[in-house]
Motif scaffolding. Structure first.
Motif, PDB file in Angstrom:
ATOM      1  N   VAL A   1      60.539  42.728  48.706  1.00 20.57           N
ATOM      2  CA  VAL A   1      59.354  42.788  49.899  1.00 20.57           C
ATOM      3  C   VAL A   1      59.238  41.609  50.356  1.00 20.57           C
ATOM      4  O   VAL A   1      59.147  40.092  49.028  1.00 20.57           O
ATOM      5  N   SER A   2      59.233  41.092  51.538  1.00 22.90           N
ATOM      6  CA  SER A   2      59.132  39.579  51.779  1.00 22.90           C
ATOM      7  C   SER A   2      57.514  39.854  52.655  1.00 22.90           C
ATOM      8  O   SER A   2      57.090  40.873  54.092  1.00 22.90           O
ATOM      9  N   LEU A   3      57.988  38.713  51.996  1.00 20.68           N
ATOM     10  CA  LEU A   3      56.450  38.066  53.022  1.00 20.68           C
ATOM     11  C   LEU A   3      56.216  37.659  54.209  1.00 20.68           C
ATOM     12  O   LEU A   3      54.569  36.309  54.474  1.00 20.68           O
TER      13      LEU A   3
ATOM     14  N   GLU B   1      49.201  41.710  51.204  1.00 15.90           N
ATOM     15  CA  GLU B   1      49.116  43.166  50.691  1.00 15.90           C
ATOM     16  C   GLU B   1      50.031  44.416  50.345  1.00 15.90           C
ATOM     17  O   GLU B   1      50.287  45.603  50.441  1.00 15.90           O
ATOM     18  N   SER B   2      51.098  44.116  51.278  1.00 15.59           N
ATOM     19  CA  SER B   2      52.442  44.104  50.959  1.00 15.59           C
ATOM     20  C   SER B   2      53.120  44.596  50.137  1.00 15.59           C
ATOM     21  O   SER B   2      54.121  45.655  50.000  1.00 15.59           O
TER      22      SER B   2
ATOM     23  N   LEU C   1      60.083  37.691  48.415  1.00 23.27           N
ATOM     24  CA  LEU C   1      60.680  36.546  49.892  1.00 23.27           C
ATOM     25  C   LEU C   1      58.924  36.308  50.391  1.00 23.27           C
ATOM     26  O   LEU C   1      58.842  36.738  51.376  1.00 23.27           O
ATOM     27  N   SER C   2      58.846  34.235  50.329  1.00 22.06           N
ATOM     28  CA  SER C   2      57.799  34.354  49.971  1.00 22.06           C
ATOM     29  C   SER C   2      57.078  33.192  51.483  1.00 22.06           C
ATOM     30  O   SER C   2      58.445  32.806  51.977  1.00 22.06           O
ATOM     31  N   ALA C   3      56.988  33.490  52.559  1.00 27.93           N
ATOM     32  CA  ALA C   3      55.904  32.944  53.139  1.00 27.93           C
ATOM     33  C   ALA C   3      56.657  31.911  53.289  1.00 27.93           C
ATOM     34  O   ALA C   3      56.186  30.494  54.357  1.00 27.93           O
TER      35      ALA C   3
ATOM     36  N   VAL D   1      61.727  32.254  45.961  1.00 28.42           N
ATOM     37  CA  VAL D   1      61.188  33.909  45.574  1.00 28.42           C
ATOM     38  C   VAL D   1      60.364  33.656  44.397  1.00 28.42           C
ATOM     39  O   VAL D   1      60.635  33.113  43.496  1.00 28.42           O
ATOM     40  N   VAL D   2      59.987  34.704  44.431  1.00 26.45           N
ATOM     41  CA  VAL D   2      58.977  34.962  43.014  1.00 26.45           C
ATOM     42  C   VAL D   2      59.249  35.551  42.014  1.00 26.45           C
ATOM     43  O   VAL D   2      59.421  37.320  43.622  1.00 26.45           O
TER      44      VAL D   2
END
Length: 412
Positions: free
Chosen positions: A124-126, A132-133, A147-149, A202-203
């Motif tokens: 999931v890319s943020l 909430e995605s 994928l962190s912002a 990355v989480v």
């Protein structure tokens, strides 16, 4: 023709991690473009160096066009074709005008560090997306890479997981993968420190539900309790049948007209990450409720249009499917939806009153398709016993607009 734009993927290890081919392209370039961080990762070439403006996307076409005829090299993080700038440039210039030299993506590096099979991980890319995605990827026993912002993303993900009932989930944050500053921080979502980490991270999450947490399935028919509503809700059993008639196909656009709580549009989008939907609702308080439901159930990208159909439909992108859940008796609504529907698209309309049933019967007589009446009873206490409490019967009309190859009128 001028030389293609060369997109070079670069990791946190900078110049040392580049392939010989990537180094040759950078040395030969007349113009090198990238973020300040990316440009700092490579030694000063003889080329002109341009730092991306902010915001980048509106300025990108003119920026690339202004250097046409020169050898342009663009720096991108990791694999430029995985949630990266390479896809934007291909969309802008065409595949024949772009050459991509990828570096291992952050997902590949994270899976290598963790020993995870990349093909069994939900990504999931943020980046430029709401936290909430993440909701649609949260399922017990599943692994997820986010994928962190920025450096605050891990704490936001931990708070979301905890509120959702997944506070027991182990979390690992991998910072600056492949670089000299690489660091790994581990913990659980429920006890995660709000302290920010390096922006380049990355989480990794192993989803574990707390006792009593109710899972939200992927298939249509979420419990009615999953939605905030005022009674204007397509009930679970009817919703499941309705969505099967709408026959979602990845990437298609749905209009949910008279959306109520937005349940059909939300479940349409939950079915596949590429699915899109527009919920049209005349009442502002319900429209606001739809937006809240969409965020809570992992599809914050749902477009909500507040207004009365058919007027509110003007200017919207033509849909591949239309659901009319309310307002079918309003003059012009059915006609406007059918006219806007793409060839081969499906129209599904539900009715619970005699007047709305009459509209569906007329539509069926004119356009074909099929009519189904659905009667659902739910068990409920009757004194000291249990009996069946019937819900209002629902008539469902389904029609397929002719014109697409292989599409037959009236068959979804």
């Amino acid at each position: 023709m001028s030389d293609p734009v060369v997109v070079v993927g670069v990791g946190a290890d900078g110049w040392a991690g580049l392939s010989p081919a990537a180094r040759r392209e950078l040395r030969a370039a007349e113009v090198v473009m990238g973020s300040a961080r990316q440009l700092a990762l490579v030694p000063e070439p003889t080329a002109e160096r341009l730092t991306w403006p902010s915001p980048l996307l509106p300025a990108l076409p003119a920026l690339i066009a202004s250097h046409r005829g020169r050898r342009v090299c663009v720096l991108a993080s990791g694999d430029p074709m995985f949630h990266g700038l390479g896809t934007t440039l291909v969309r802008l210039l065409g595949a024949g005008r772009v050459r991509v030299l990828p570096h291992p993506s952050s997902v590949s590096l994270a899976c290598a560090r963790l020993g995870w099979a990349a093909d069994r991980v939900e990504v999931v890319s943020l980046v430029a997306r709401p936290v909430e995605s993440v909701h649609t990827a949260v399922h017990r026993g599943r692994r997820m890479l986010v994928l962190s912002a920025d450096g605050h993303t891990p704490a936001r993900v931990a708070a979301l997981l905890t509120a959702r009932g997944y506070g027991a989930s182990p979390m690992t944050v991998l910072e600056c993968l492949g670089g000299a500053e690489e660091r790994v921080v581990s913990g659980t979502a429920g006890r995660w420190s709000p302290r920010p980490v390096h922006d380049l991270n990355v989480v990794a999450v192993e989803c574990r539900a707390d006792p009593g947490t109710v899972p939200l399935p992927c298939l249509p028919g979420l419990p009615d309790e999953a939605f905030e509503h005022d009674g204007q809700l397509t009930k679970s059993e009817v919703r499941a049948v309705t969505l099967s008639r709408l026959a979602p196909v990845p990437g298609e656009l749905l209009w949910d007209v008279g959306a109520g709580a937005g349940s059909v549009a939300i479940e349409w989008m939950r079915g596949h990450r590429a699915n899109r939907a527009v919920a049209v609702e005349v009442h502002p308080e319900r429209a606001a409720r739809i937006a809240r439901n969409a965020s809570a159930l992992g599809v914050p990208g749902l477009e909500v249009v507040t207004g009365a159909a058919p007027g509110a439909l003007a200017g919207l992108e033509p849909p591949g499917a239309v659901f009319i859940g309310g307002g079918v008796t309003v003059p012009g609504v059915l006609e406007a939806c059918w006219a806007a529907l793409r060839p081969g698209g499906r129209l599904v309309a539900n009715a619970v009153t005699v007047e709305s049933e009459a509209v569906l019967a007329a539509g069926h007589a004119e356009l074909g398709g099929d009519l189904v009446r659905l009667a659902v009873g739910r068990a409920a206490p009757v004194g000291g016993f249990t009996g069946w409490r019937p819900m209002m019967p629902v008539t469902i009309w389904t029609a397929v607009k002719p014109g697409a190859e292989g599409a037959e009128e009236g068959k979804p």
